[in-house]
Design a protein around this motif. Structure first.
Motif, PDB file in Angstrom:
ATOM      1  N   ILE A  96       0.835  -1.203   0.000  1.00  0.00           N
ATOM      2  CA  ILE A  96       0.000   0.000   0.000  1.00  0.00           C
ATOM      3  C   ILE A  96       0.871   1.254   0.000  1.00  0.00           C
ATOM      4  O   ILE A  96       0.629   2.203  -0.746  1.00  0.00           O
ATOM      5  CB  ILE A  96      -0.946  -0.002   1.219  1.00  0.00           C
ATOM      6  N   VAL A  97       1.920   1.251   0.827  1.00  0.00           N
ATOM      7  CA  VAL A  97       2.814   2.405   0.899  1.00  0.00           C
ATOM      8  C   VAL A  97       3.571   2.571  -0.419  1.00  0.00           C
ATOM      9  O   VAL A  97       3.753   3.696  -0.914  1.00  0.00           O
ATOM     10  CB  VAL A  97       3.808   2.259   2.072  1.00  0.00           C
ATOM     11  N   ALA A  98       4.014   1.459  -1.006  1.00  0.00           N
ATOM     12  CA  ALA A  98       4.785   1.524  -2.249  1.00  0.00           C
ATOM     13  C   ALA A  98       3.985   2.156  -3.384  1.00  0.00           C
ATOM     14  O   ALA A  98       4.525   2.911  -4.192  1.00  0.00           O
ATOM     15  CB  ALA A  98       5.238   0.118  -2.654  1.00  0.00           C
ATOM     16  N   TYR A  99       2.689   1.866  -3.431  1.00  0.00           N
ATOM     17  CA  TYR A  99       1.861   2.370  -4.529  1.00  0.00           C
ATOM     18  C   TYR A  99       1.145   3.677  -4.185  1.00  0.00           C
ATOM     19  O   TYR A  99       0.380   4.190  -4.981  1.00  0.00           O
ATOM     20  CB  TYR A  99       0.841   1.308  -4.945  1.00  0.00           C
ATOM     21  N   ASN A 100       1.398   4.190  -2.979  1.00  0.00           N
ATOM     22  CA  ASN A 100       0.769   5.448  -2.563  1.00  0.00           C
ATOM     23  C   ASN A 100       1.808   6.308  -1.863  1.00  0.00           C
ATOM     24  O   ASN A 100       1.907   6.305  -0.634  1.00  0.00           O
ATOM     25  CB  ASN A 100      -0.403   5.181  -1.617  1.00  0.00           C
ATOM     26  N   ILE A 108      -7.861   1.743   4.126  1.00  0.00           N
ATOM     27  CA  ILE A 108      -7.757   0.782   3.032  1.00  0.00           C
ATOM     28  C   ILE A 108      -7.863  -0.644   3.560  1.00  0.00           C
ATOM     29  O   ILE A 108      -8.584  -1.482   3.004  1.00  0.00           O
ATOM     30  CB  ILE A 108      -6.421   0.970   2.276  1.00  0.00           C
ATOM     31  N   ARG A 109      -7.162  -0.920   4.677  1.00  0.00           N
ATOM     32  CA  ARG A 109      -7.111  -2.286   5.206  1.00  0.00           C
ATOM     33  C   ARG A 109      -8.297  -2.616   6.106  1.00  0.00           C
ATOM     34  O   ARG A 109      -8.671  -3.768   6.255  1.00  0.00           O
ATOM     35  CB  ARG A 109      -5.824  -2.490   6.014  1.00  0.00           C
ATOM     36  N   GLY A 110      -8.842  -1.594   6.766  1.00  0.00           N
ATOM     37  CA  GLY A 110      -9.888  -1.838   7.740  1.00  0.00           C
ATOM     38  C   GLY A 110      -9.339  -2.409   9.030  1.00  0.00           C
ATOM     39  O   GLY A 110     -10.072  -3.033   9.803  1.00  0.00           O
ATOM     40  N   MET A 154       1.685  12.375   9.880  1.00  0.00           N
ATOM     41  CA  MET A 154       2.897  11.960   9.183  1.00  0.00           C
ATOM     42  C   MET A 154       2.551  11.161   7.942  1.00  0.00           C
ATOM     43  O   MET A 154       1.617  10.356   7.944  1.00  0.00           O
ATOM     44  CB  MET A 154       3.771  11.100  10.122  1.00  0.00           C
ATOM     45  N   ARG A 155       3.302  11.397   6.867  1.00  0.00           N
ATOM     46  CA  ARG A 155       3.135  10.625   5.640  1.00  0.00           C
ATOM     47  C   ARG A 155       4.296   9.638   5.520  1.00  0.00           C
ATOM     48  O   ARG A 155       5.375   9.872   6.063  1.00  0.00           O
ATOM     49  CB  ARG A 155       3.107  11.550   4.428  1.00  0.00           C
ATOM     50  N   TYR A 156       4.073   8.540   4.793  1.00  0.00           N
ATOM     51  CA  TYR A 156       5.095   7.502   4.661  1.00  0.00           C
ATOM     52  C   TYR A 156       5.315   7.120   3.200  1.00  0.00           C
ATOM     53  O   TYR A 156       4.409   7.218   2.376  1.00  0.00           O
ATOM     54  CB  TYR A 156       4.689   6.263   5.468  1.00  0.00           C
ATOM     55  N   ARG A 157       6.554   6.679   2.915  1.00  0.00           N
ATOM     56  CA  ARG A 157       6.903   6.199   1.582  1.00  0.00           C
ATOM     57  C   ARG A 157       7.926   5.068   1.748  1.00  0.00           C
ATOM     58  O   ARG A 157       8.560   4.946   2.809  1.00  0.00           O
ATOM     59  CB  ARG A 157       7.517   7.318   0.751  1.00  0.00           C
ATOM     60  N   VAL A 158       8.108   4.263   0.708  1.00  0.00           N
ATOM     61  CA  VAL A 158       9.114   3.209   0.764  1.00  0.00           C
ATOM     62  C   VAL A 158      10.500   3.813   0.502  1.00  0.00           C
ATOM     63  O   VAL A 158      10.618   4.912  -0.031  1.00  0.00           O
ATOM     64  CB  VAL A 158       8.812   2.084  -0.244  1.00  0.00           C
ATOM     65  N   THR A 159      11.532   3.089   0.887  1.00  0.00           N
ATOM     66  CA  THR A 159      12.901   3.587   0.860  1.00  0.00           C
ATOM     67  C   THR A 159      13.725   2.978  -0.272  1.00  0.00           C
ATOM     68  O   THR A 159      13.282   2.060  -0.963  1.00  0.00           O
ATOM     69  CB  THR A 159      13.600   3.248   2.182  1.00  0.00           C
ATOM     70  N   GLU A 160      14.946   3.467  -0.414  1.00  0.00           N
ATOM     71  CA  GLU A 160      15.860   2.862  -1.376  1.00  0.00           C
ATOM     72  C   GLU A 160      16.240   1.447  -0.943  1.00  0.00           C
ATOM     73  O   GLU A 160      16.528   0.593  -1.777  1.00  0.00           O
ATOM     74  CB  GLU A 160      17.112   3.734  -1.537  1.00  0.00           C
ATOM     75  N   HIS A 161      16.247   1.194   0.361  1.00  0.00           N
ATOM     76  CA  HIS A 161      16.494  -0.174   0.839  1.00  0.00           C
ATOM     77  C   HIS A 161      15.377  -1.110   0.359  1.00  0.00           C
ATOM     78  O   HIS A 161      15.631  -2.277   0.065  1.00  0.00           O
ATOM     79  CB  HIS A 161      16.576  -0.195   2.367  1.00  0.00           C
ATOM     80  N   PHE A 162      14.180  -0.596   0.267  1.00  0.00           N
ATOM     81  CA  PHE A 162      13.062  -1.366  -0.298  1.00  0.00           C
ATOM     82  C   PHE A 162      13.385  -1.754  -1.742  1.00  0.00           C
ATOM     83  O   PHE A 162      13.157  -2.901  -2.156  1.00  0.00           O
ATOM     84  CB  PHE A 162      11.783  -0.524  -0.237  1.00  0.00           C
ATOM     85  N   LEU A 163      13.909  -0.803  -2.521  1.00  0.00           N
ATOM     86  CA  LEU A 163      14.263  -1.091  -3.906  1.00  0.00           C
ATOM     87  C   LEU A 163      15.307  -2.193  -3.976  1.00  0.00           C
ATOM     88  O   LEU A 163      15.190  -3.133  -4.773  1.00  0.00           O
ATOM     89  CB  LEU A 163      14.795   0.171  -4.592  1.00  0.00           C
ATOM     90  N   MET A 192      -5.296   0.460  -8.102  1.00  0.00           N
ATOM     91  CA  MET A 192      -5.652   0.606  -6.692  1.00  0.00           C
ATOM     92  C   MET A 192      -7.125   0.907  -6.475  1.00  0.00           C
ATOM     93  O   MET A 192      -7.599   0.936  -5.357  1.00  0.00           O
ATOM     94  CB  MET A 192      -4.832   1.742  -6.065  1.00  0.00           C
ATOM     95  N   LEU A 193      -7.878   1.138  -7.526  1.00  0.00           N
ATOM     96  CA  LEU A 193      -9.262   1.558  -7.358  1.00  0.00           C
ATOM     97  C   LEU A 193     -10.105   0.517  -6.641  1.00  0.00           C
ATOM     98  O   LEU A 193     -11.017   0.846  -5.895  1.00  0.00           O
ATOM     99  CB  LEU A 193      -9.884   1.877  -8.722  1.00  0.00           C
ATOM    100  N   GLU A 194      -9.801  -0.768  -6.832  1.00  0.00           N
ATOM    101  CA  GLU A 194     -10.569  -1.813  -6.157  1.00  0.00           C
ATOM    102  C   GLU A 194     -10.363  -1.735  -4.650  1.00  0.00           C
ATOM    103  O   GLU A 194     -11.279  -1.912  -3.869  1.00  0.00           O
ATOM    104  CB  GLU A 194     -10.143  -3.181  -6.681  1.00  0.00           C
ATOM    105  N   ILE A 195      -9.114  -1.456  -4.247  1.00  0.00           N
ATOM    106  CA  ILE A 195      -8.830  -1.351  -2.815  1.00  0.00           C
ATOM    107  C   ILE A 195      -9.506  -0.120  -2.231  1.00  0.00           C
ATOM    108  O   ILE A 195     -10.058  -0.139  -1.144  1.00  0.00           O
ATOM    109  CB  ILE A 195      -7.310  -1.288  -2.586  1.00  0.00           C
ATOM    110  N   TYR A 196      -9.462   0.966  -2.976  1.00  0.00           N
ATOM    111  CA  TYR A 196     -10.065   2.193  -2.487  1.00  0.00           C
ATOM    112  C   TYR A 196     -11.590   2.150  -2.549  1.00  0.00           C
ATOM    113  O   TYR A 196     -12.257   3.028  -2.024  1.00  0.00           O
ATOM    114  CB  TYR A 196      -9.607   3.386  -3.336  1.00  0.00           C
ATOM    115  N   GLY A 197     -12.146   1.172  -3.197  1.00  0.00           N
ATOM    116  CA  GLY A 197     -13.591   1.135  -3.370  1.00  0.00           C
ATOM    117  C   GLY A 197     -14.054   2.234  -4.304  1.00  0.00           C
ATOM    118  O   GLY A 197     -15.161   2.746  -4.179  1.00  0.00           O
ATOM    119  N   GLY A 198     -13.177   2.610  -5.264  1.00  0.00           N
ATOM    120  CA  GLY A 198     -13.553   3.611  -6.250  1.00  0.00           C
ATOM    121  C   GLY A 198     -13.121   5.011  -5.900  1.00  0.00           C
ATOM    122  O   GLY A 198     -13.254   5.913  -6.699  1.00  0.00           O
TER     123      GLY A 198
END
Length: 209
Positions: free
Chosen positions: A100-104, A115-117, A146-155, A171-177
């Motif tokens: 979720i973080v990687a794509y957002n 998103i996860r509930g 706070m906002r989050y993102r993936v790191t270069e270590h993730f890459l 991602m629209l299915e996860i977001y419910g549109g």
């Protein structure tokens, strides 16, 4: 010694001593050459690792360069990391949050939970500890979350060169549109506790995990 060979050695030494991705500008400055020459030297260095008898490879991460162990030796490196107590395991829930973080880019914990509930505080904190996720500054909204993102270590861990290498994902299915997780409502239902201990992934040091 041939001057070019020596410069390639200098470049290799710089990358090895850094242990982290280094930008072309910093490498060229430290080697005492212009960026075009530095780029050429990196190409020669990368070619030298094509020999099957070499255990390293030169990778590019978001415009930066780093020496890593070859992916084909990942199993051996994982066994060593395990023996040295460097094992890091991710549960399915942790992988879900990581995706979720990687794509957002720049997503907040509240948005992740919508998103996860499910309450995700401990998972996000764990991913930050594992250096797979980092803070991306605060959102300019009430409470300034706070906002989050993936790191270069993730890459490095997932063998990606840049964030653009992430496979396409709808991602629209996860977001419910909904178009924005921080504005749109997520799945209904009461939060549930995080599930299980983390399992299934090794954390790499300066190379492949």
């Amino acid at each position: 010694m041939d001057s070019v060979t020596e410069l390639v050695g200098i470049m290799e030494s710089l990358l090895f001593s850094s242990g982290e991705p280094v930008g072309l500008a910093k490498l060229s400055e430290a080697a005492g050459v212009d960026e075009k020459t530095a780029k050429s030297l990196l190409g020669r260095l990368s070619e030298s690792y094509a020999d099957p008898g070499r255990g390293l490879e030169l990778i590019e991460l978001n415009g930066k360069y780093q020496l890593c162990s070859k992916l084909s030796y990942r199993g051996n490196v994982m066994r060593l990391r395990k023996d040295l107590g460097g094992k890091v395991e991710l549960s399915q829930a942790s992988l879900e949050v990581l995706g979720i973080v990687a794509y957002n880019k720049g997503i907040t914990k509240s948005a992740i939970e919508r998103i996860r509930g499910v309450n995700s505080d401990s998972i996000v904190a764990r991913l930050v500890d594992y250096e797979l996720v980092e803070d991306a500054g605060r959102l300019e909204s009430p409470g300034r979350p706070m906002r989050y993102r993936v790191t270069e270590h993730f890459l490095r861990t997932f063998g990606l060169t840049s964030f653009g290498d992430l496979p396409p994902f709808e991602m629209l299915e996860i977001y419910g549109g909904a178009k924005g997780a921080d504005e749109g409502a997520g799945p209904d239902g009461e939060p549930e506790p995080d599930s299980g201990d983390d399992q299934g992934m090794e954390k790499g040091g300066g190379g492949q995990p």
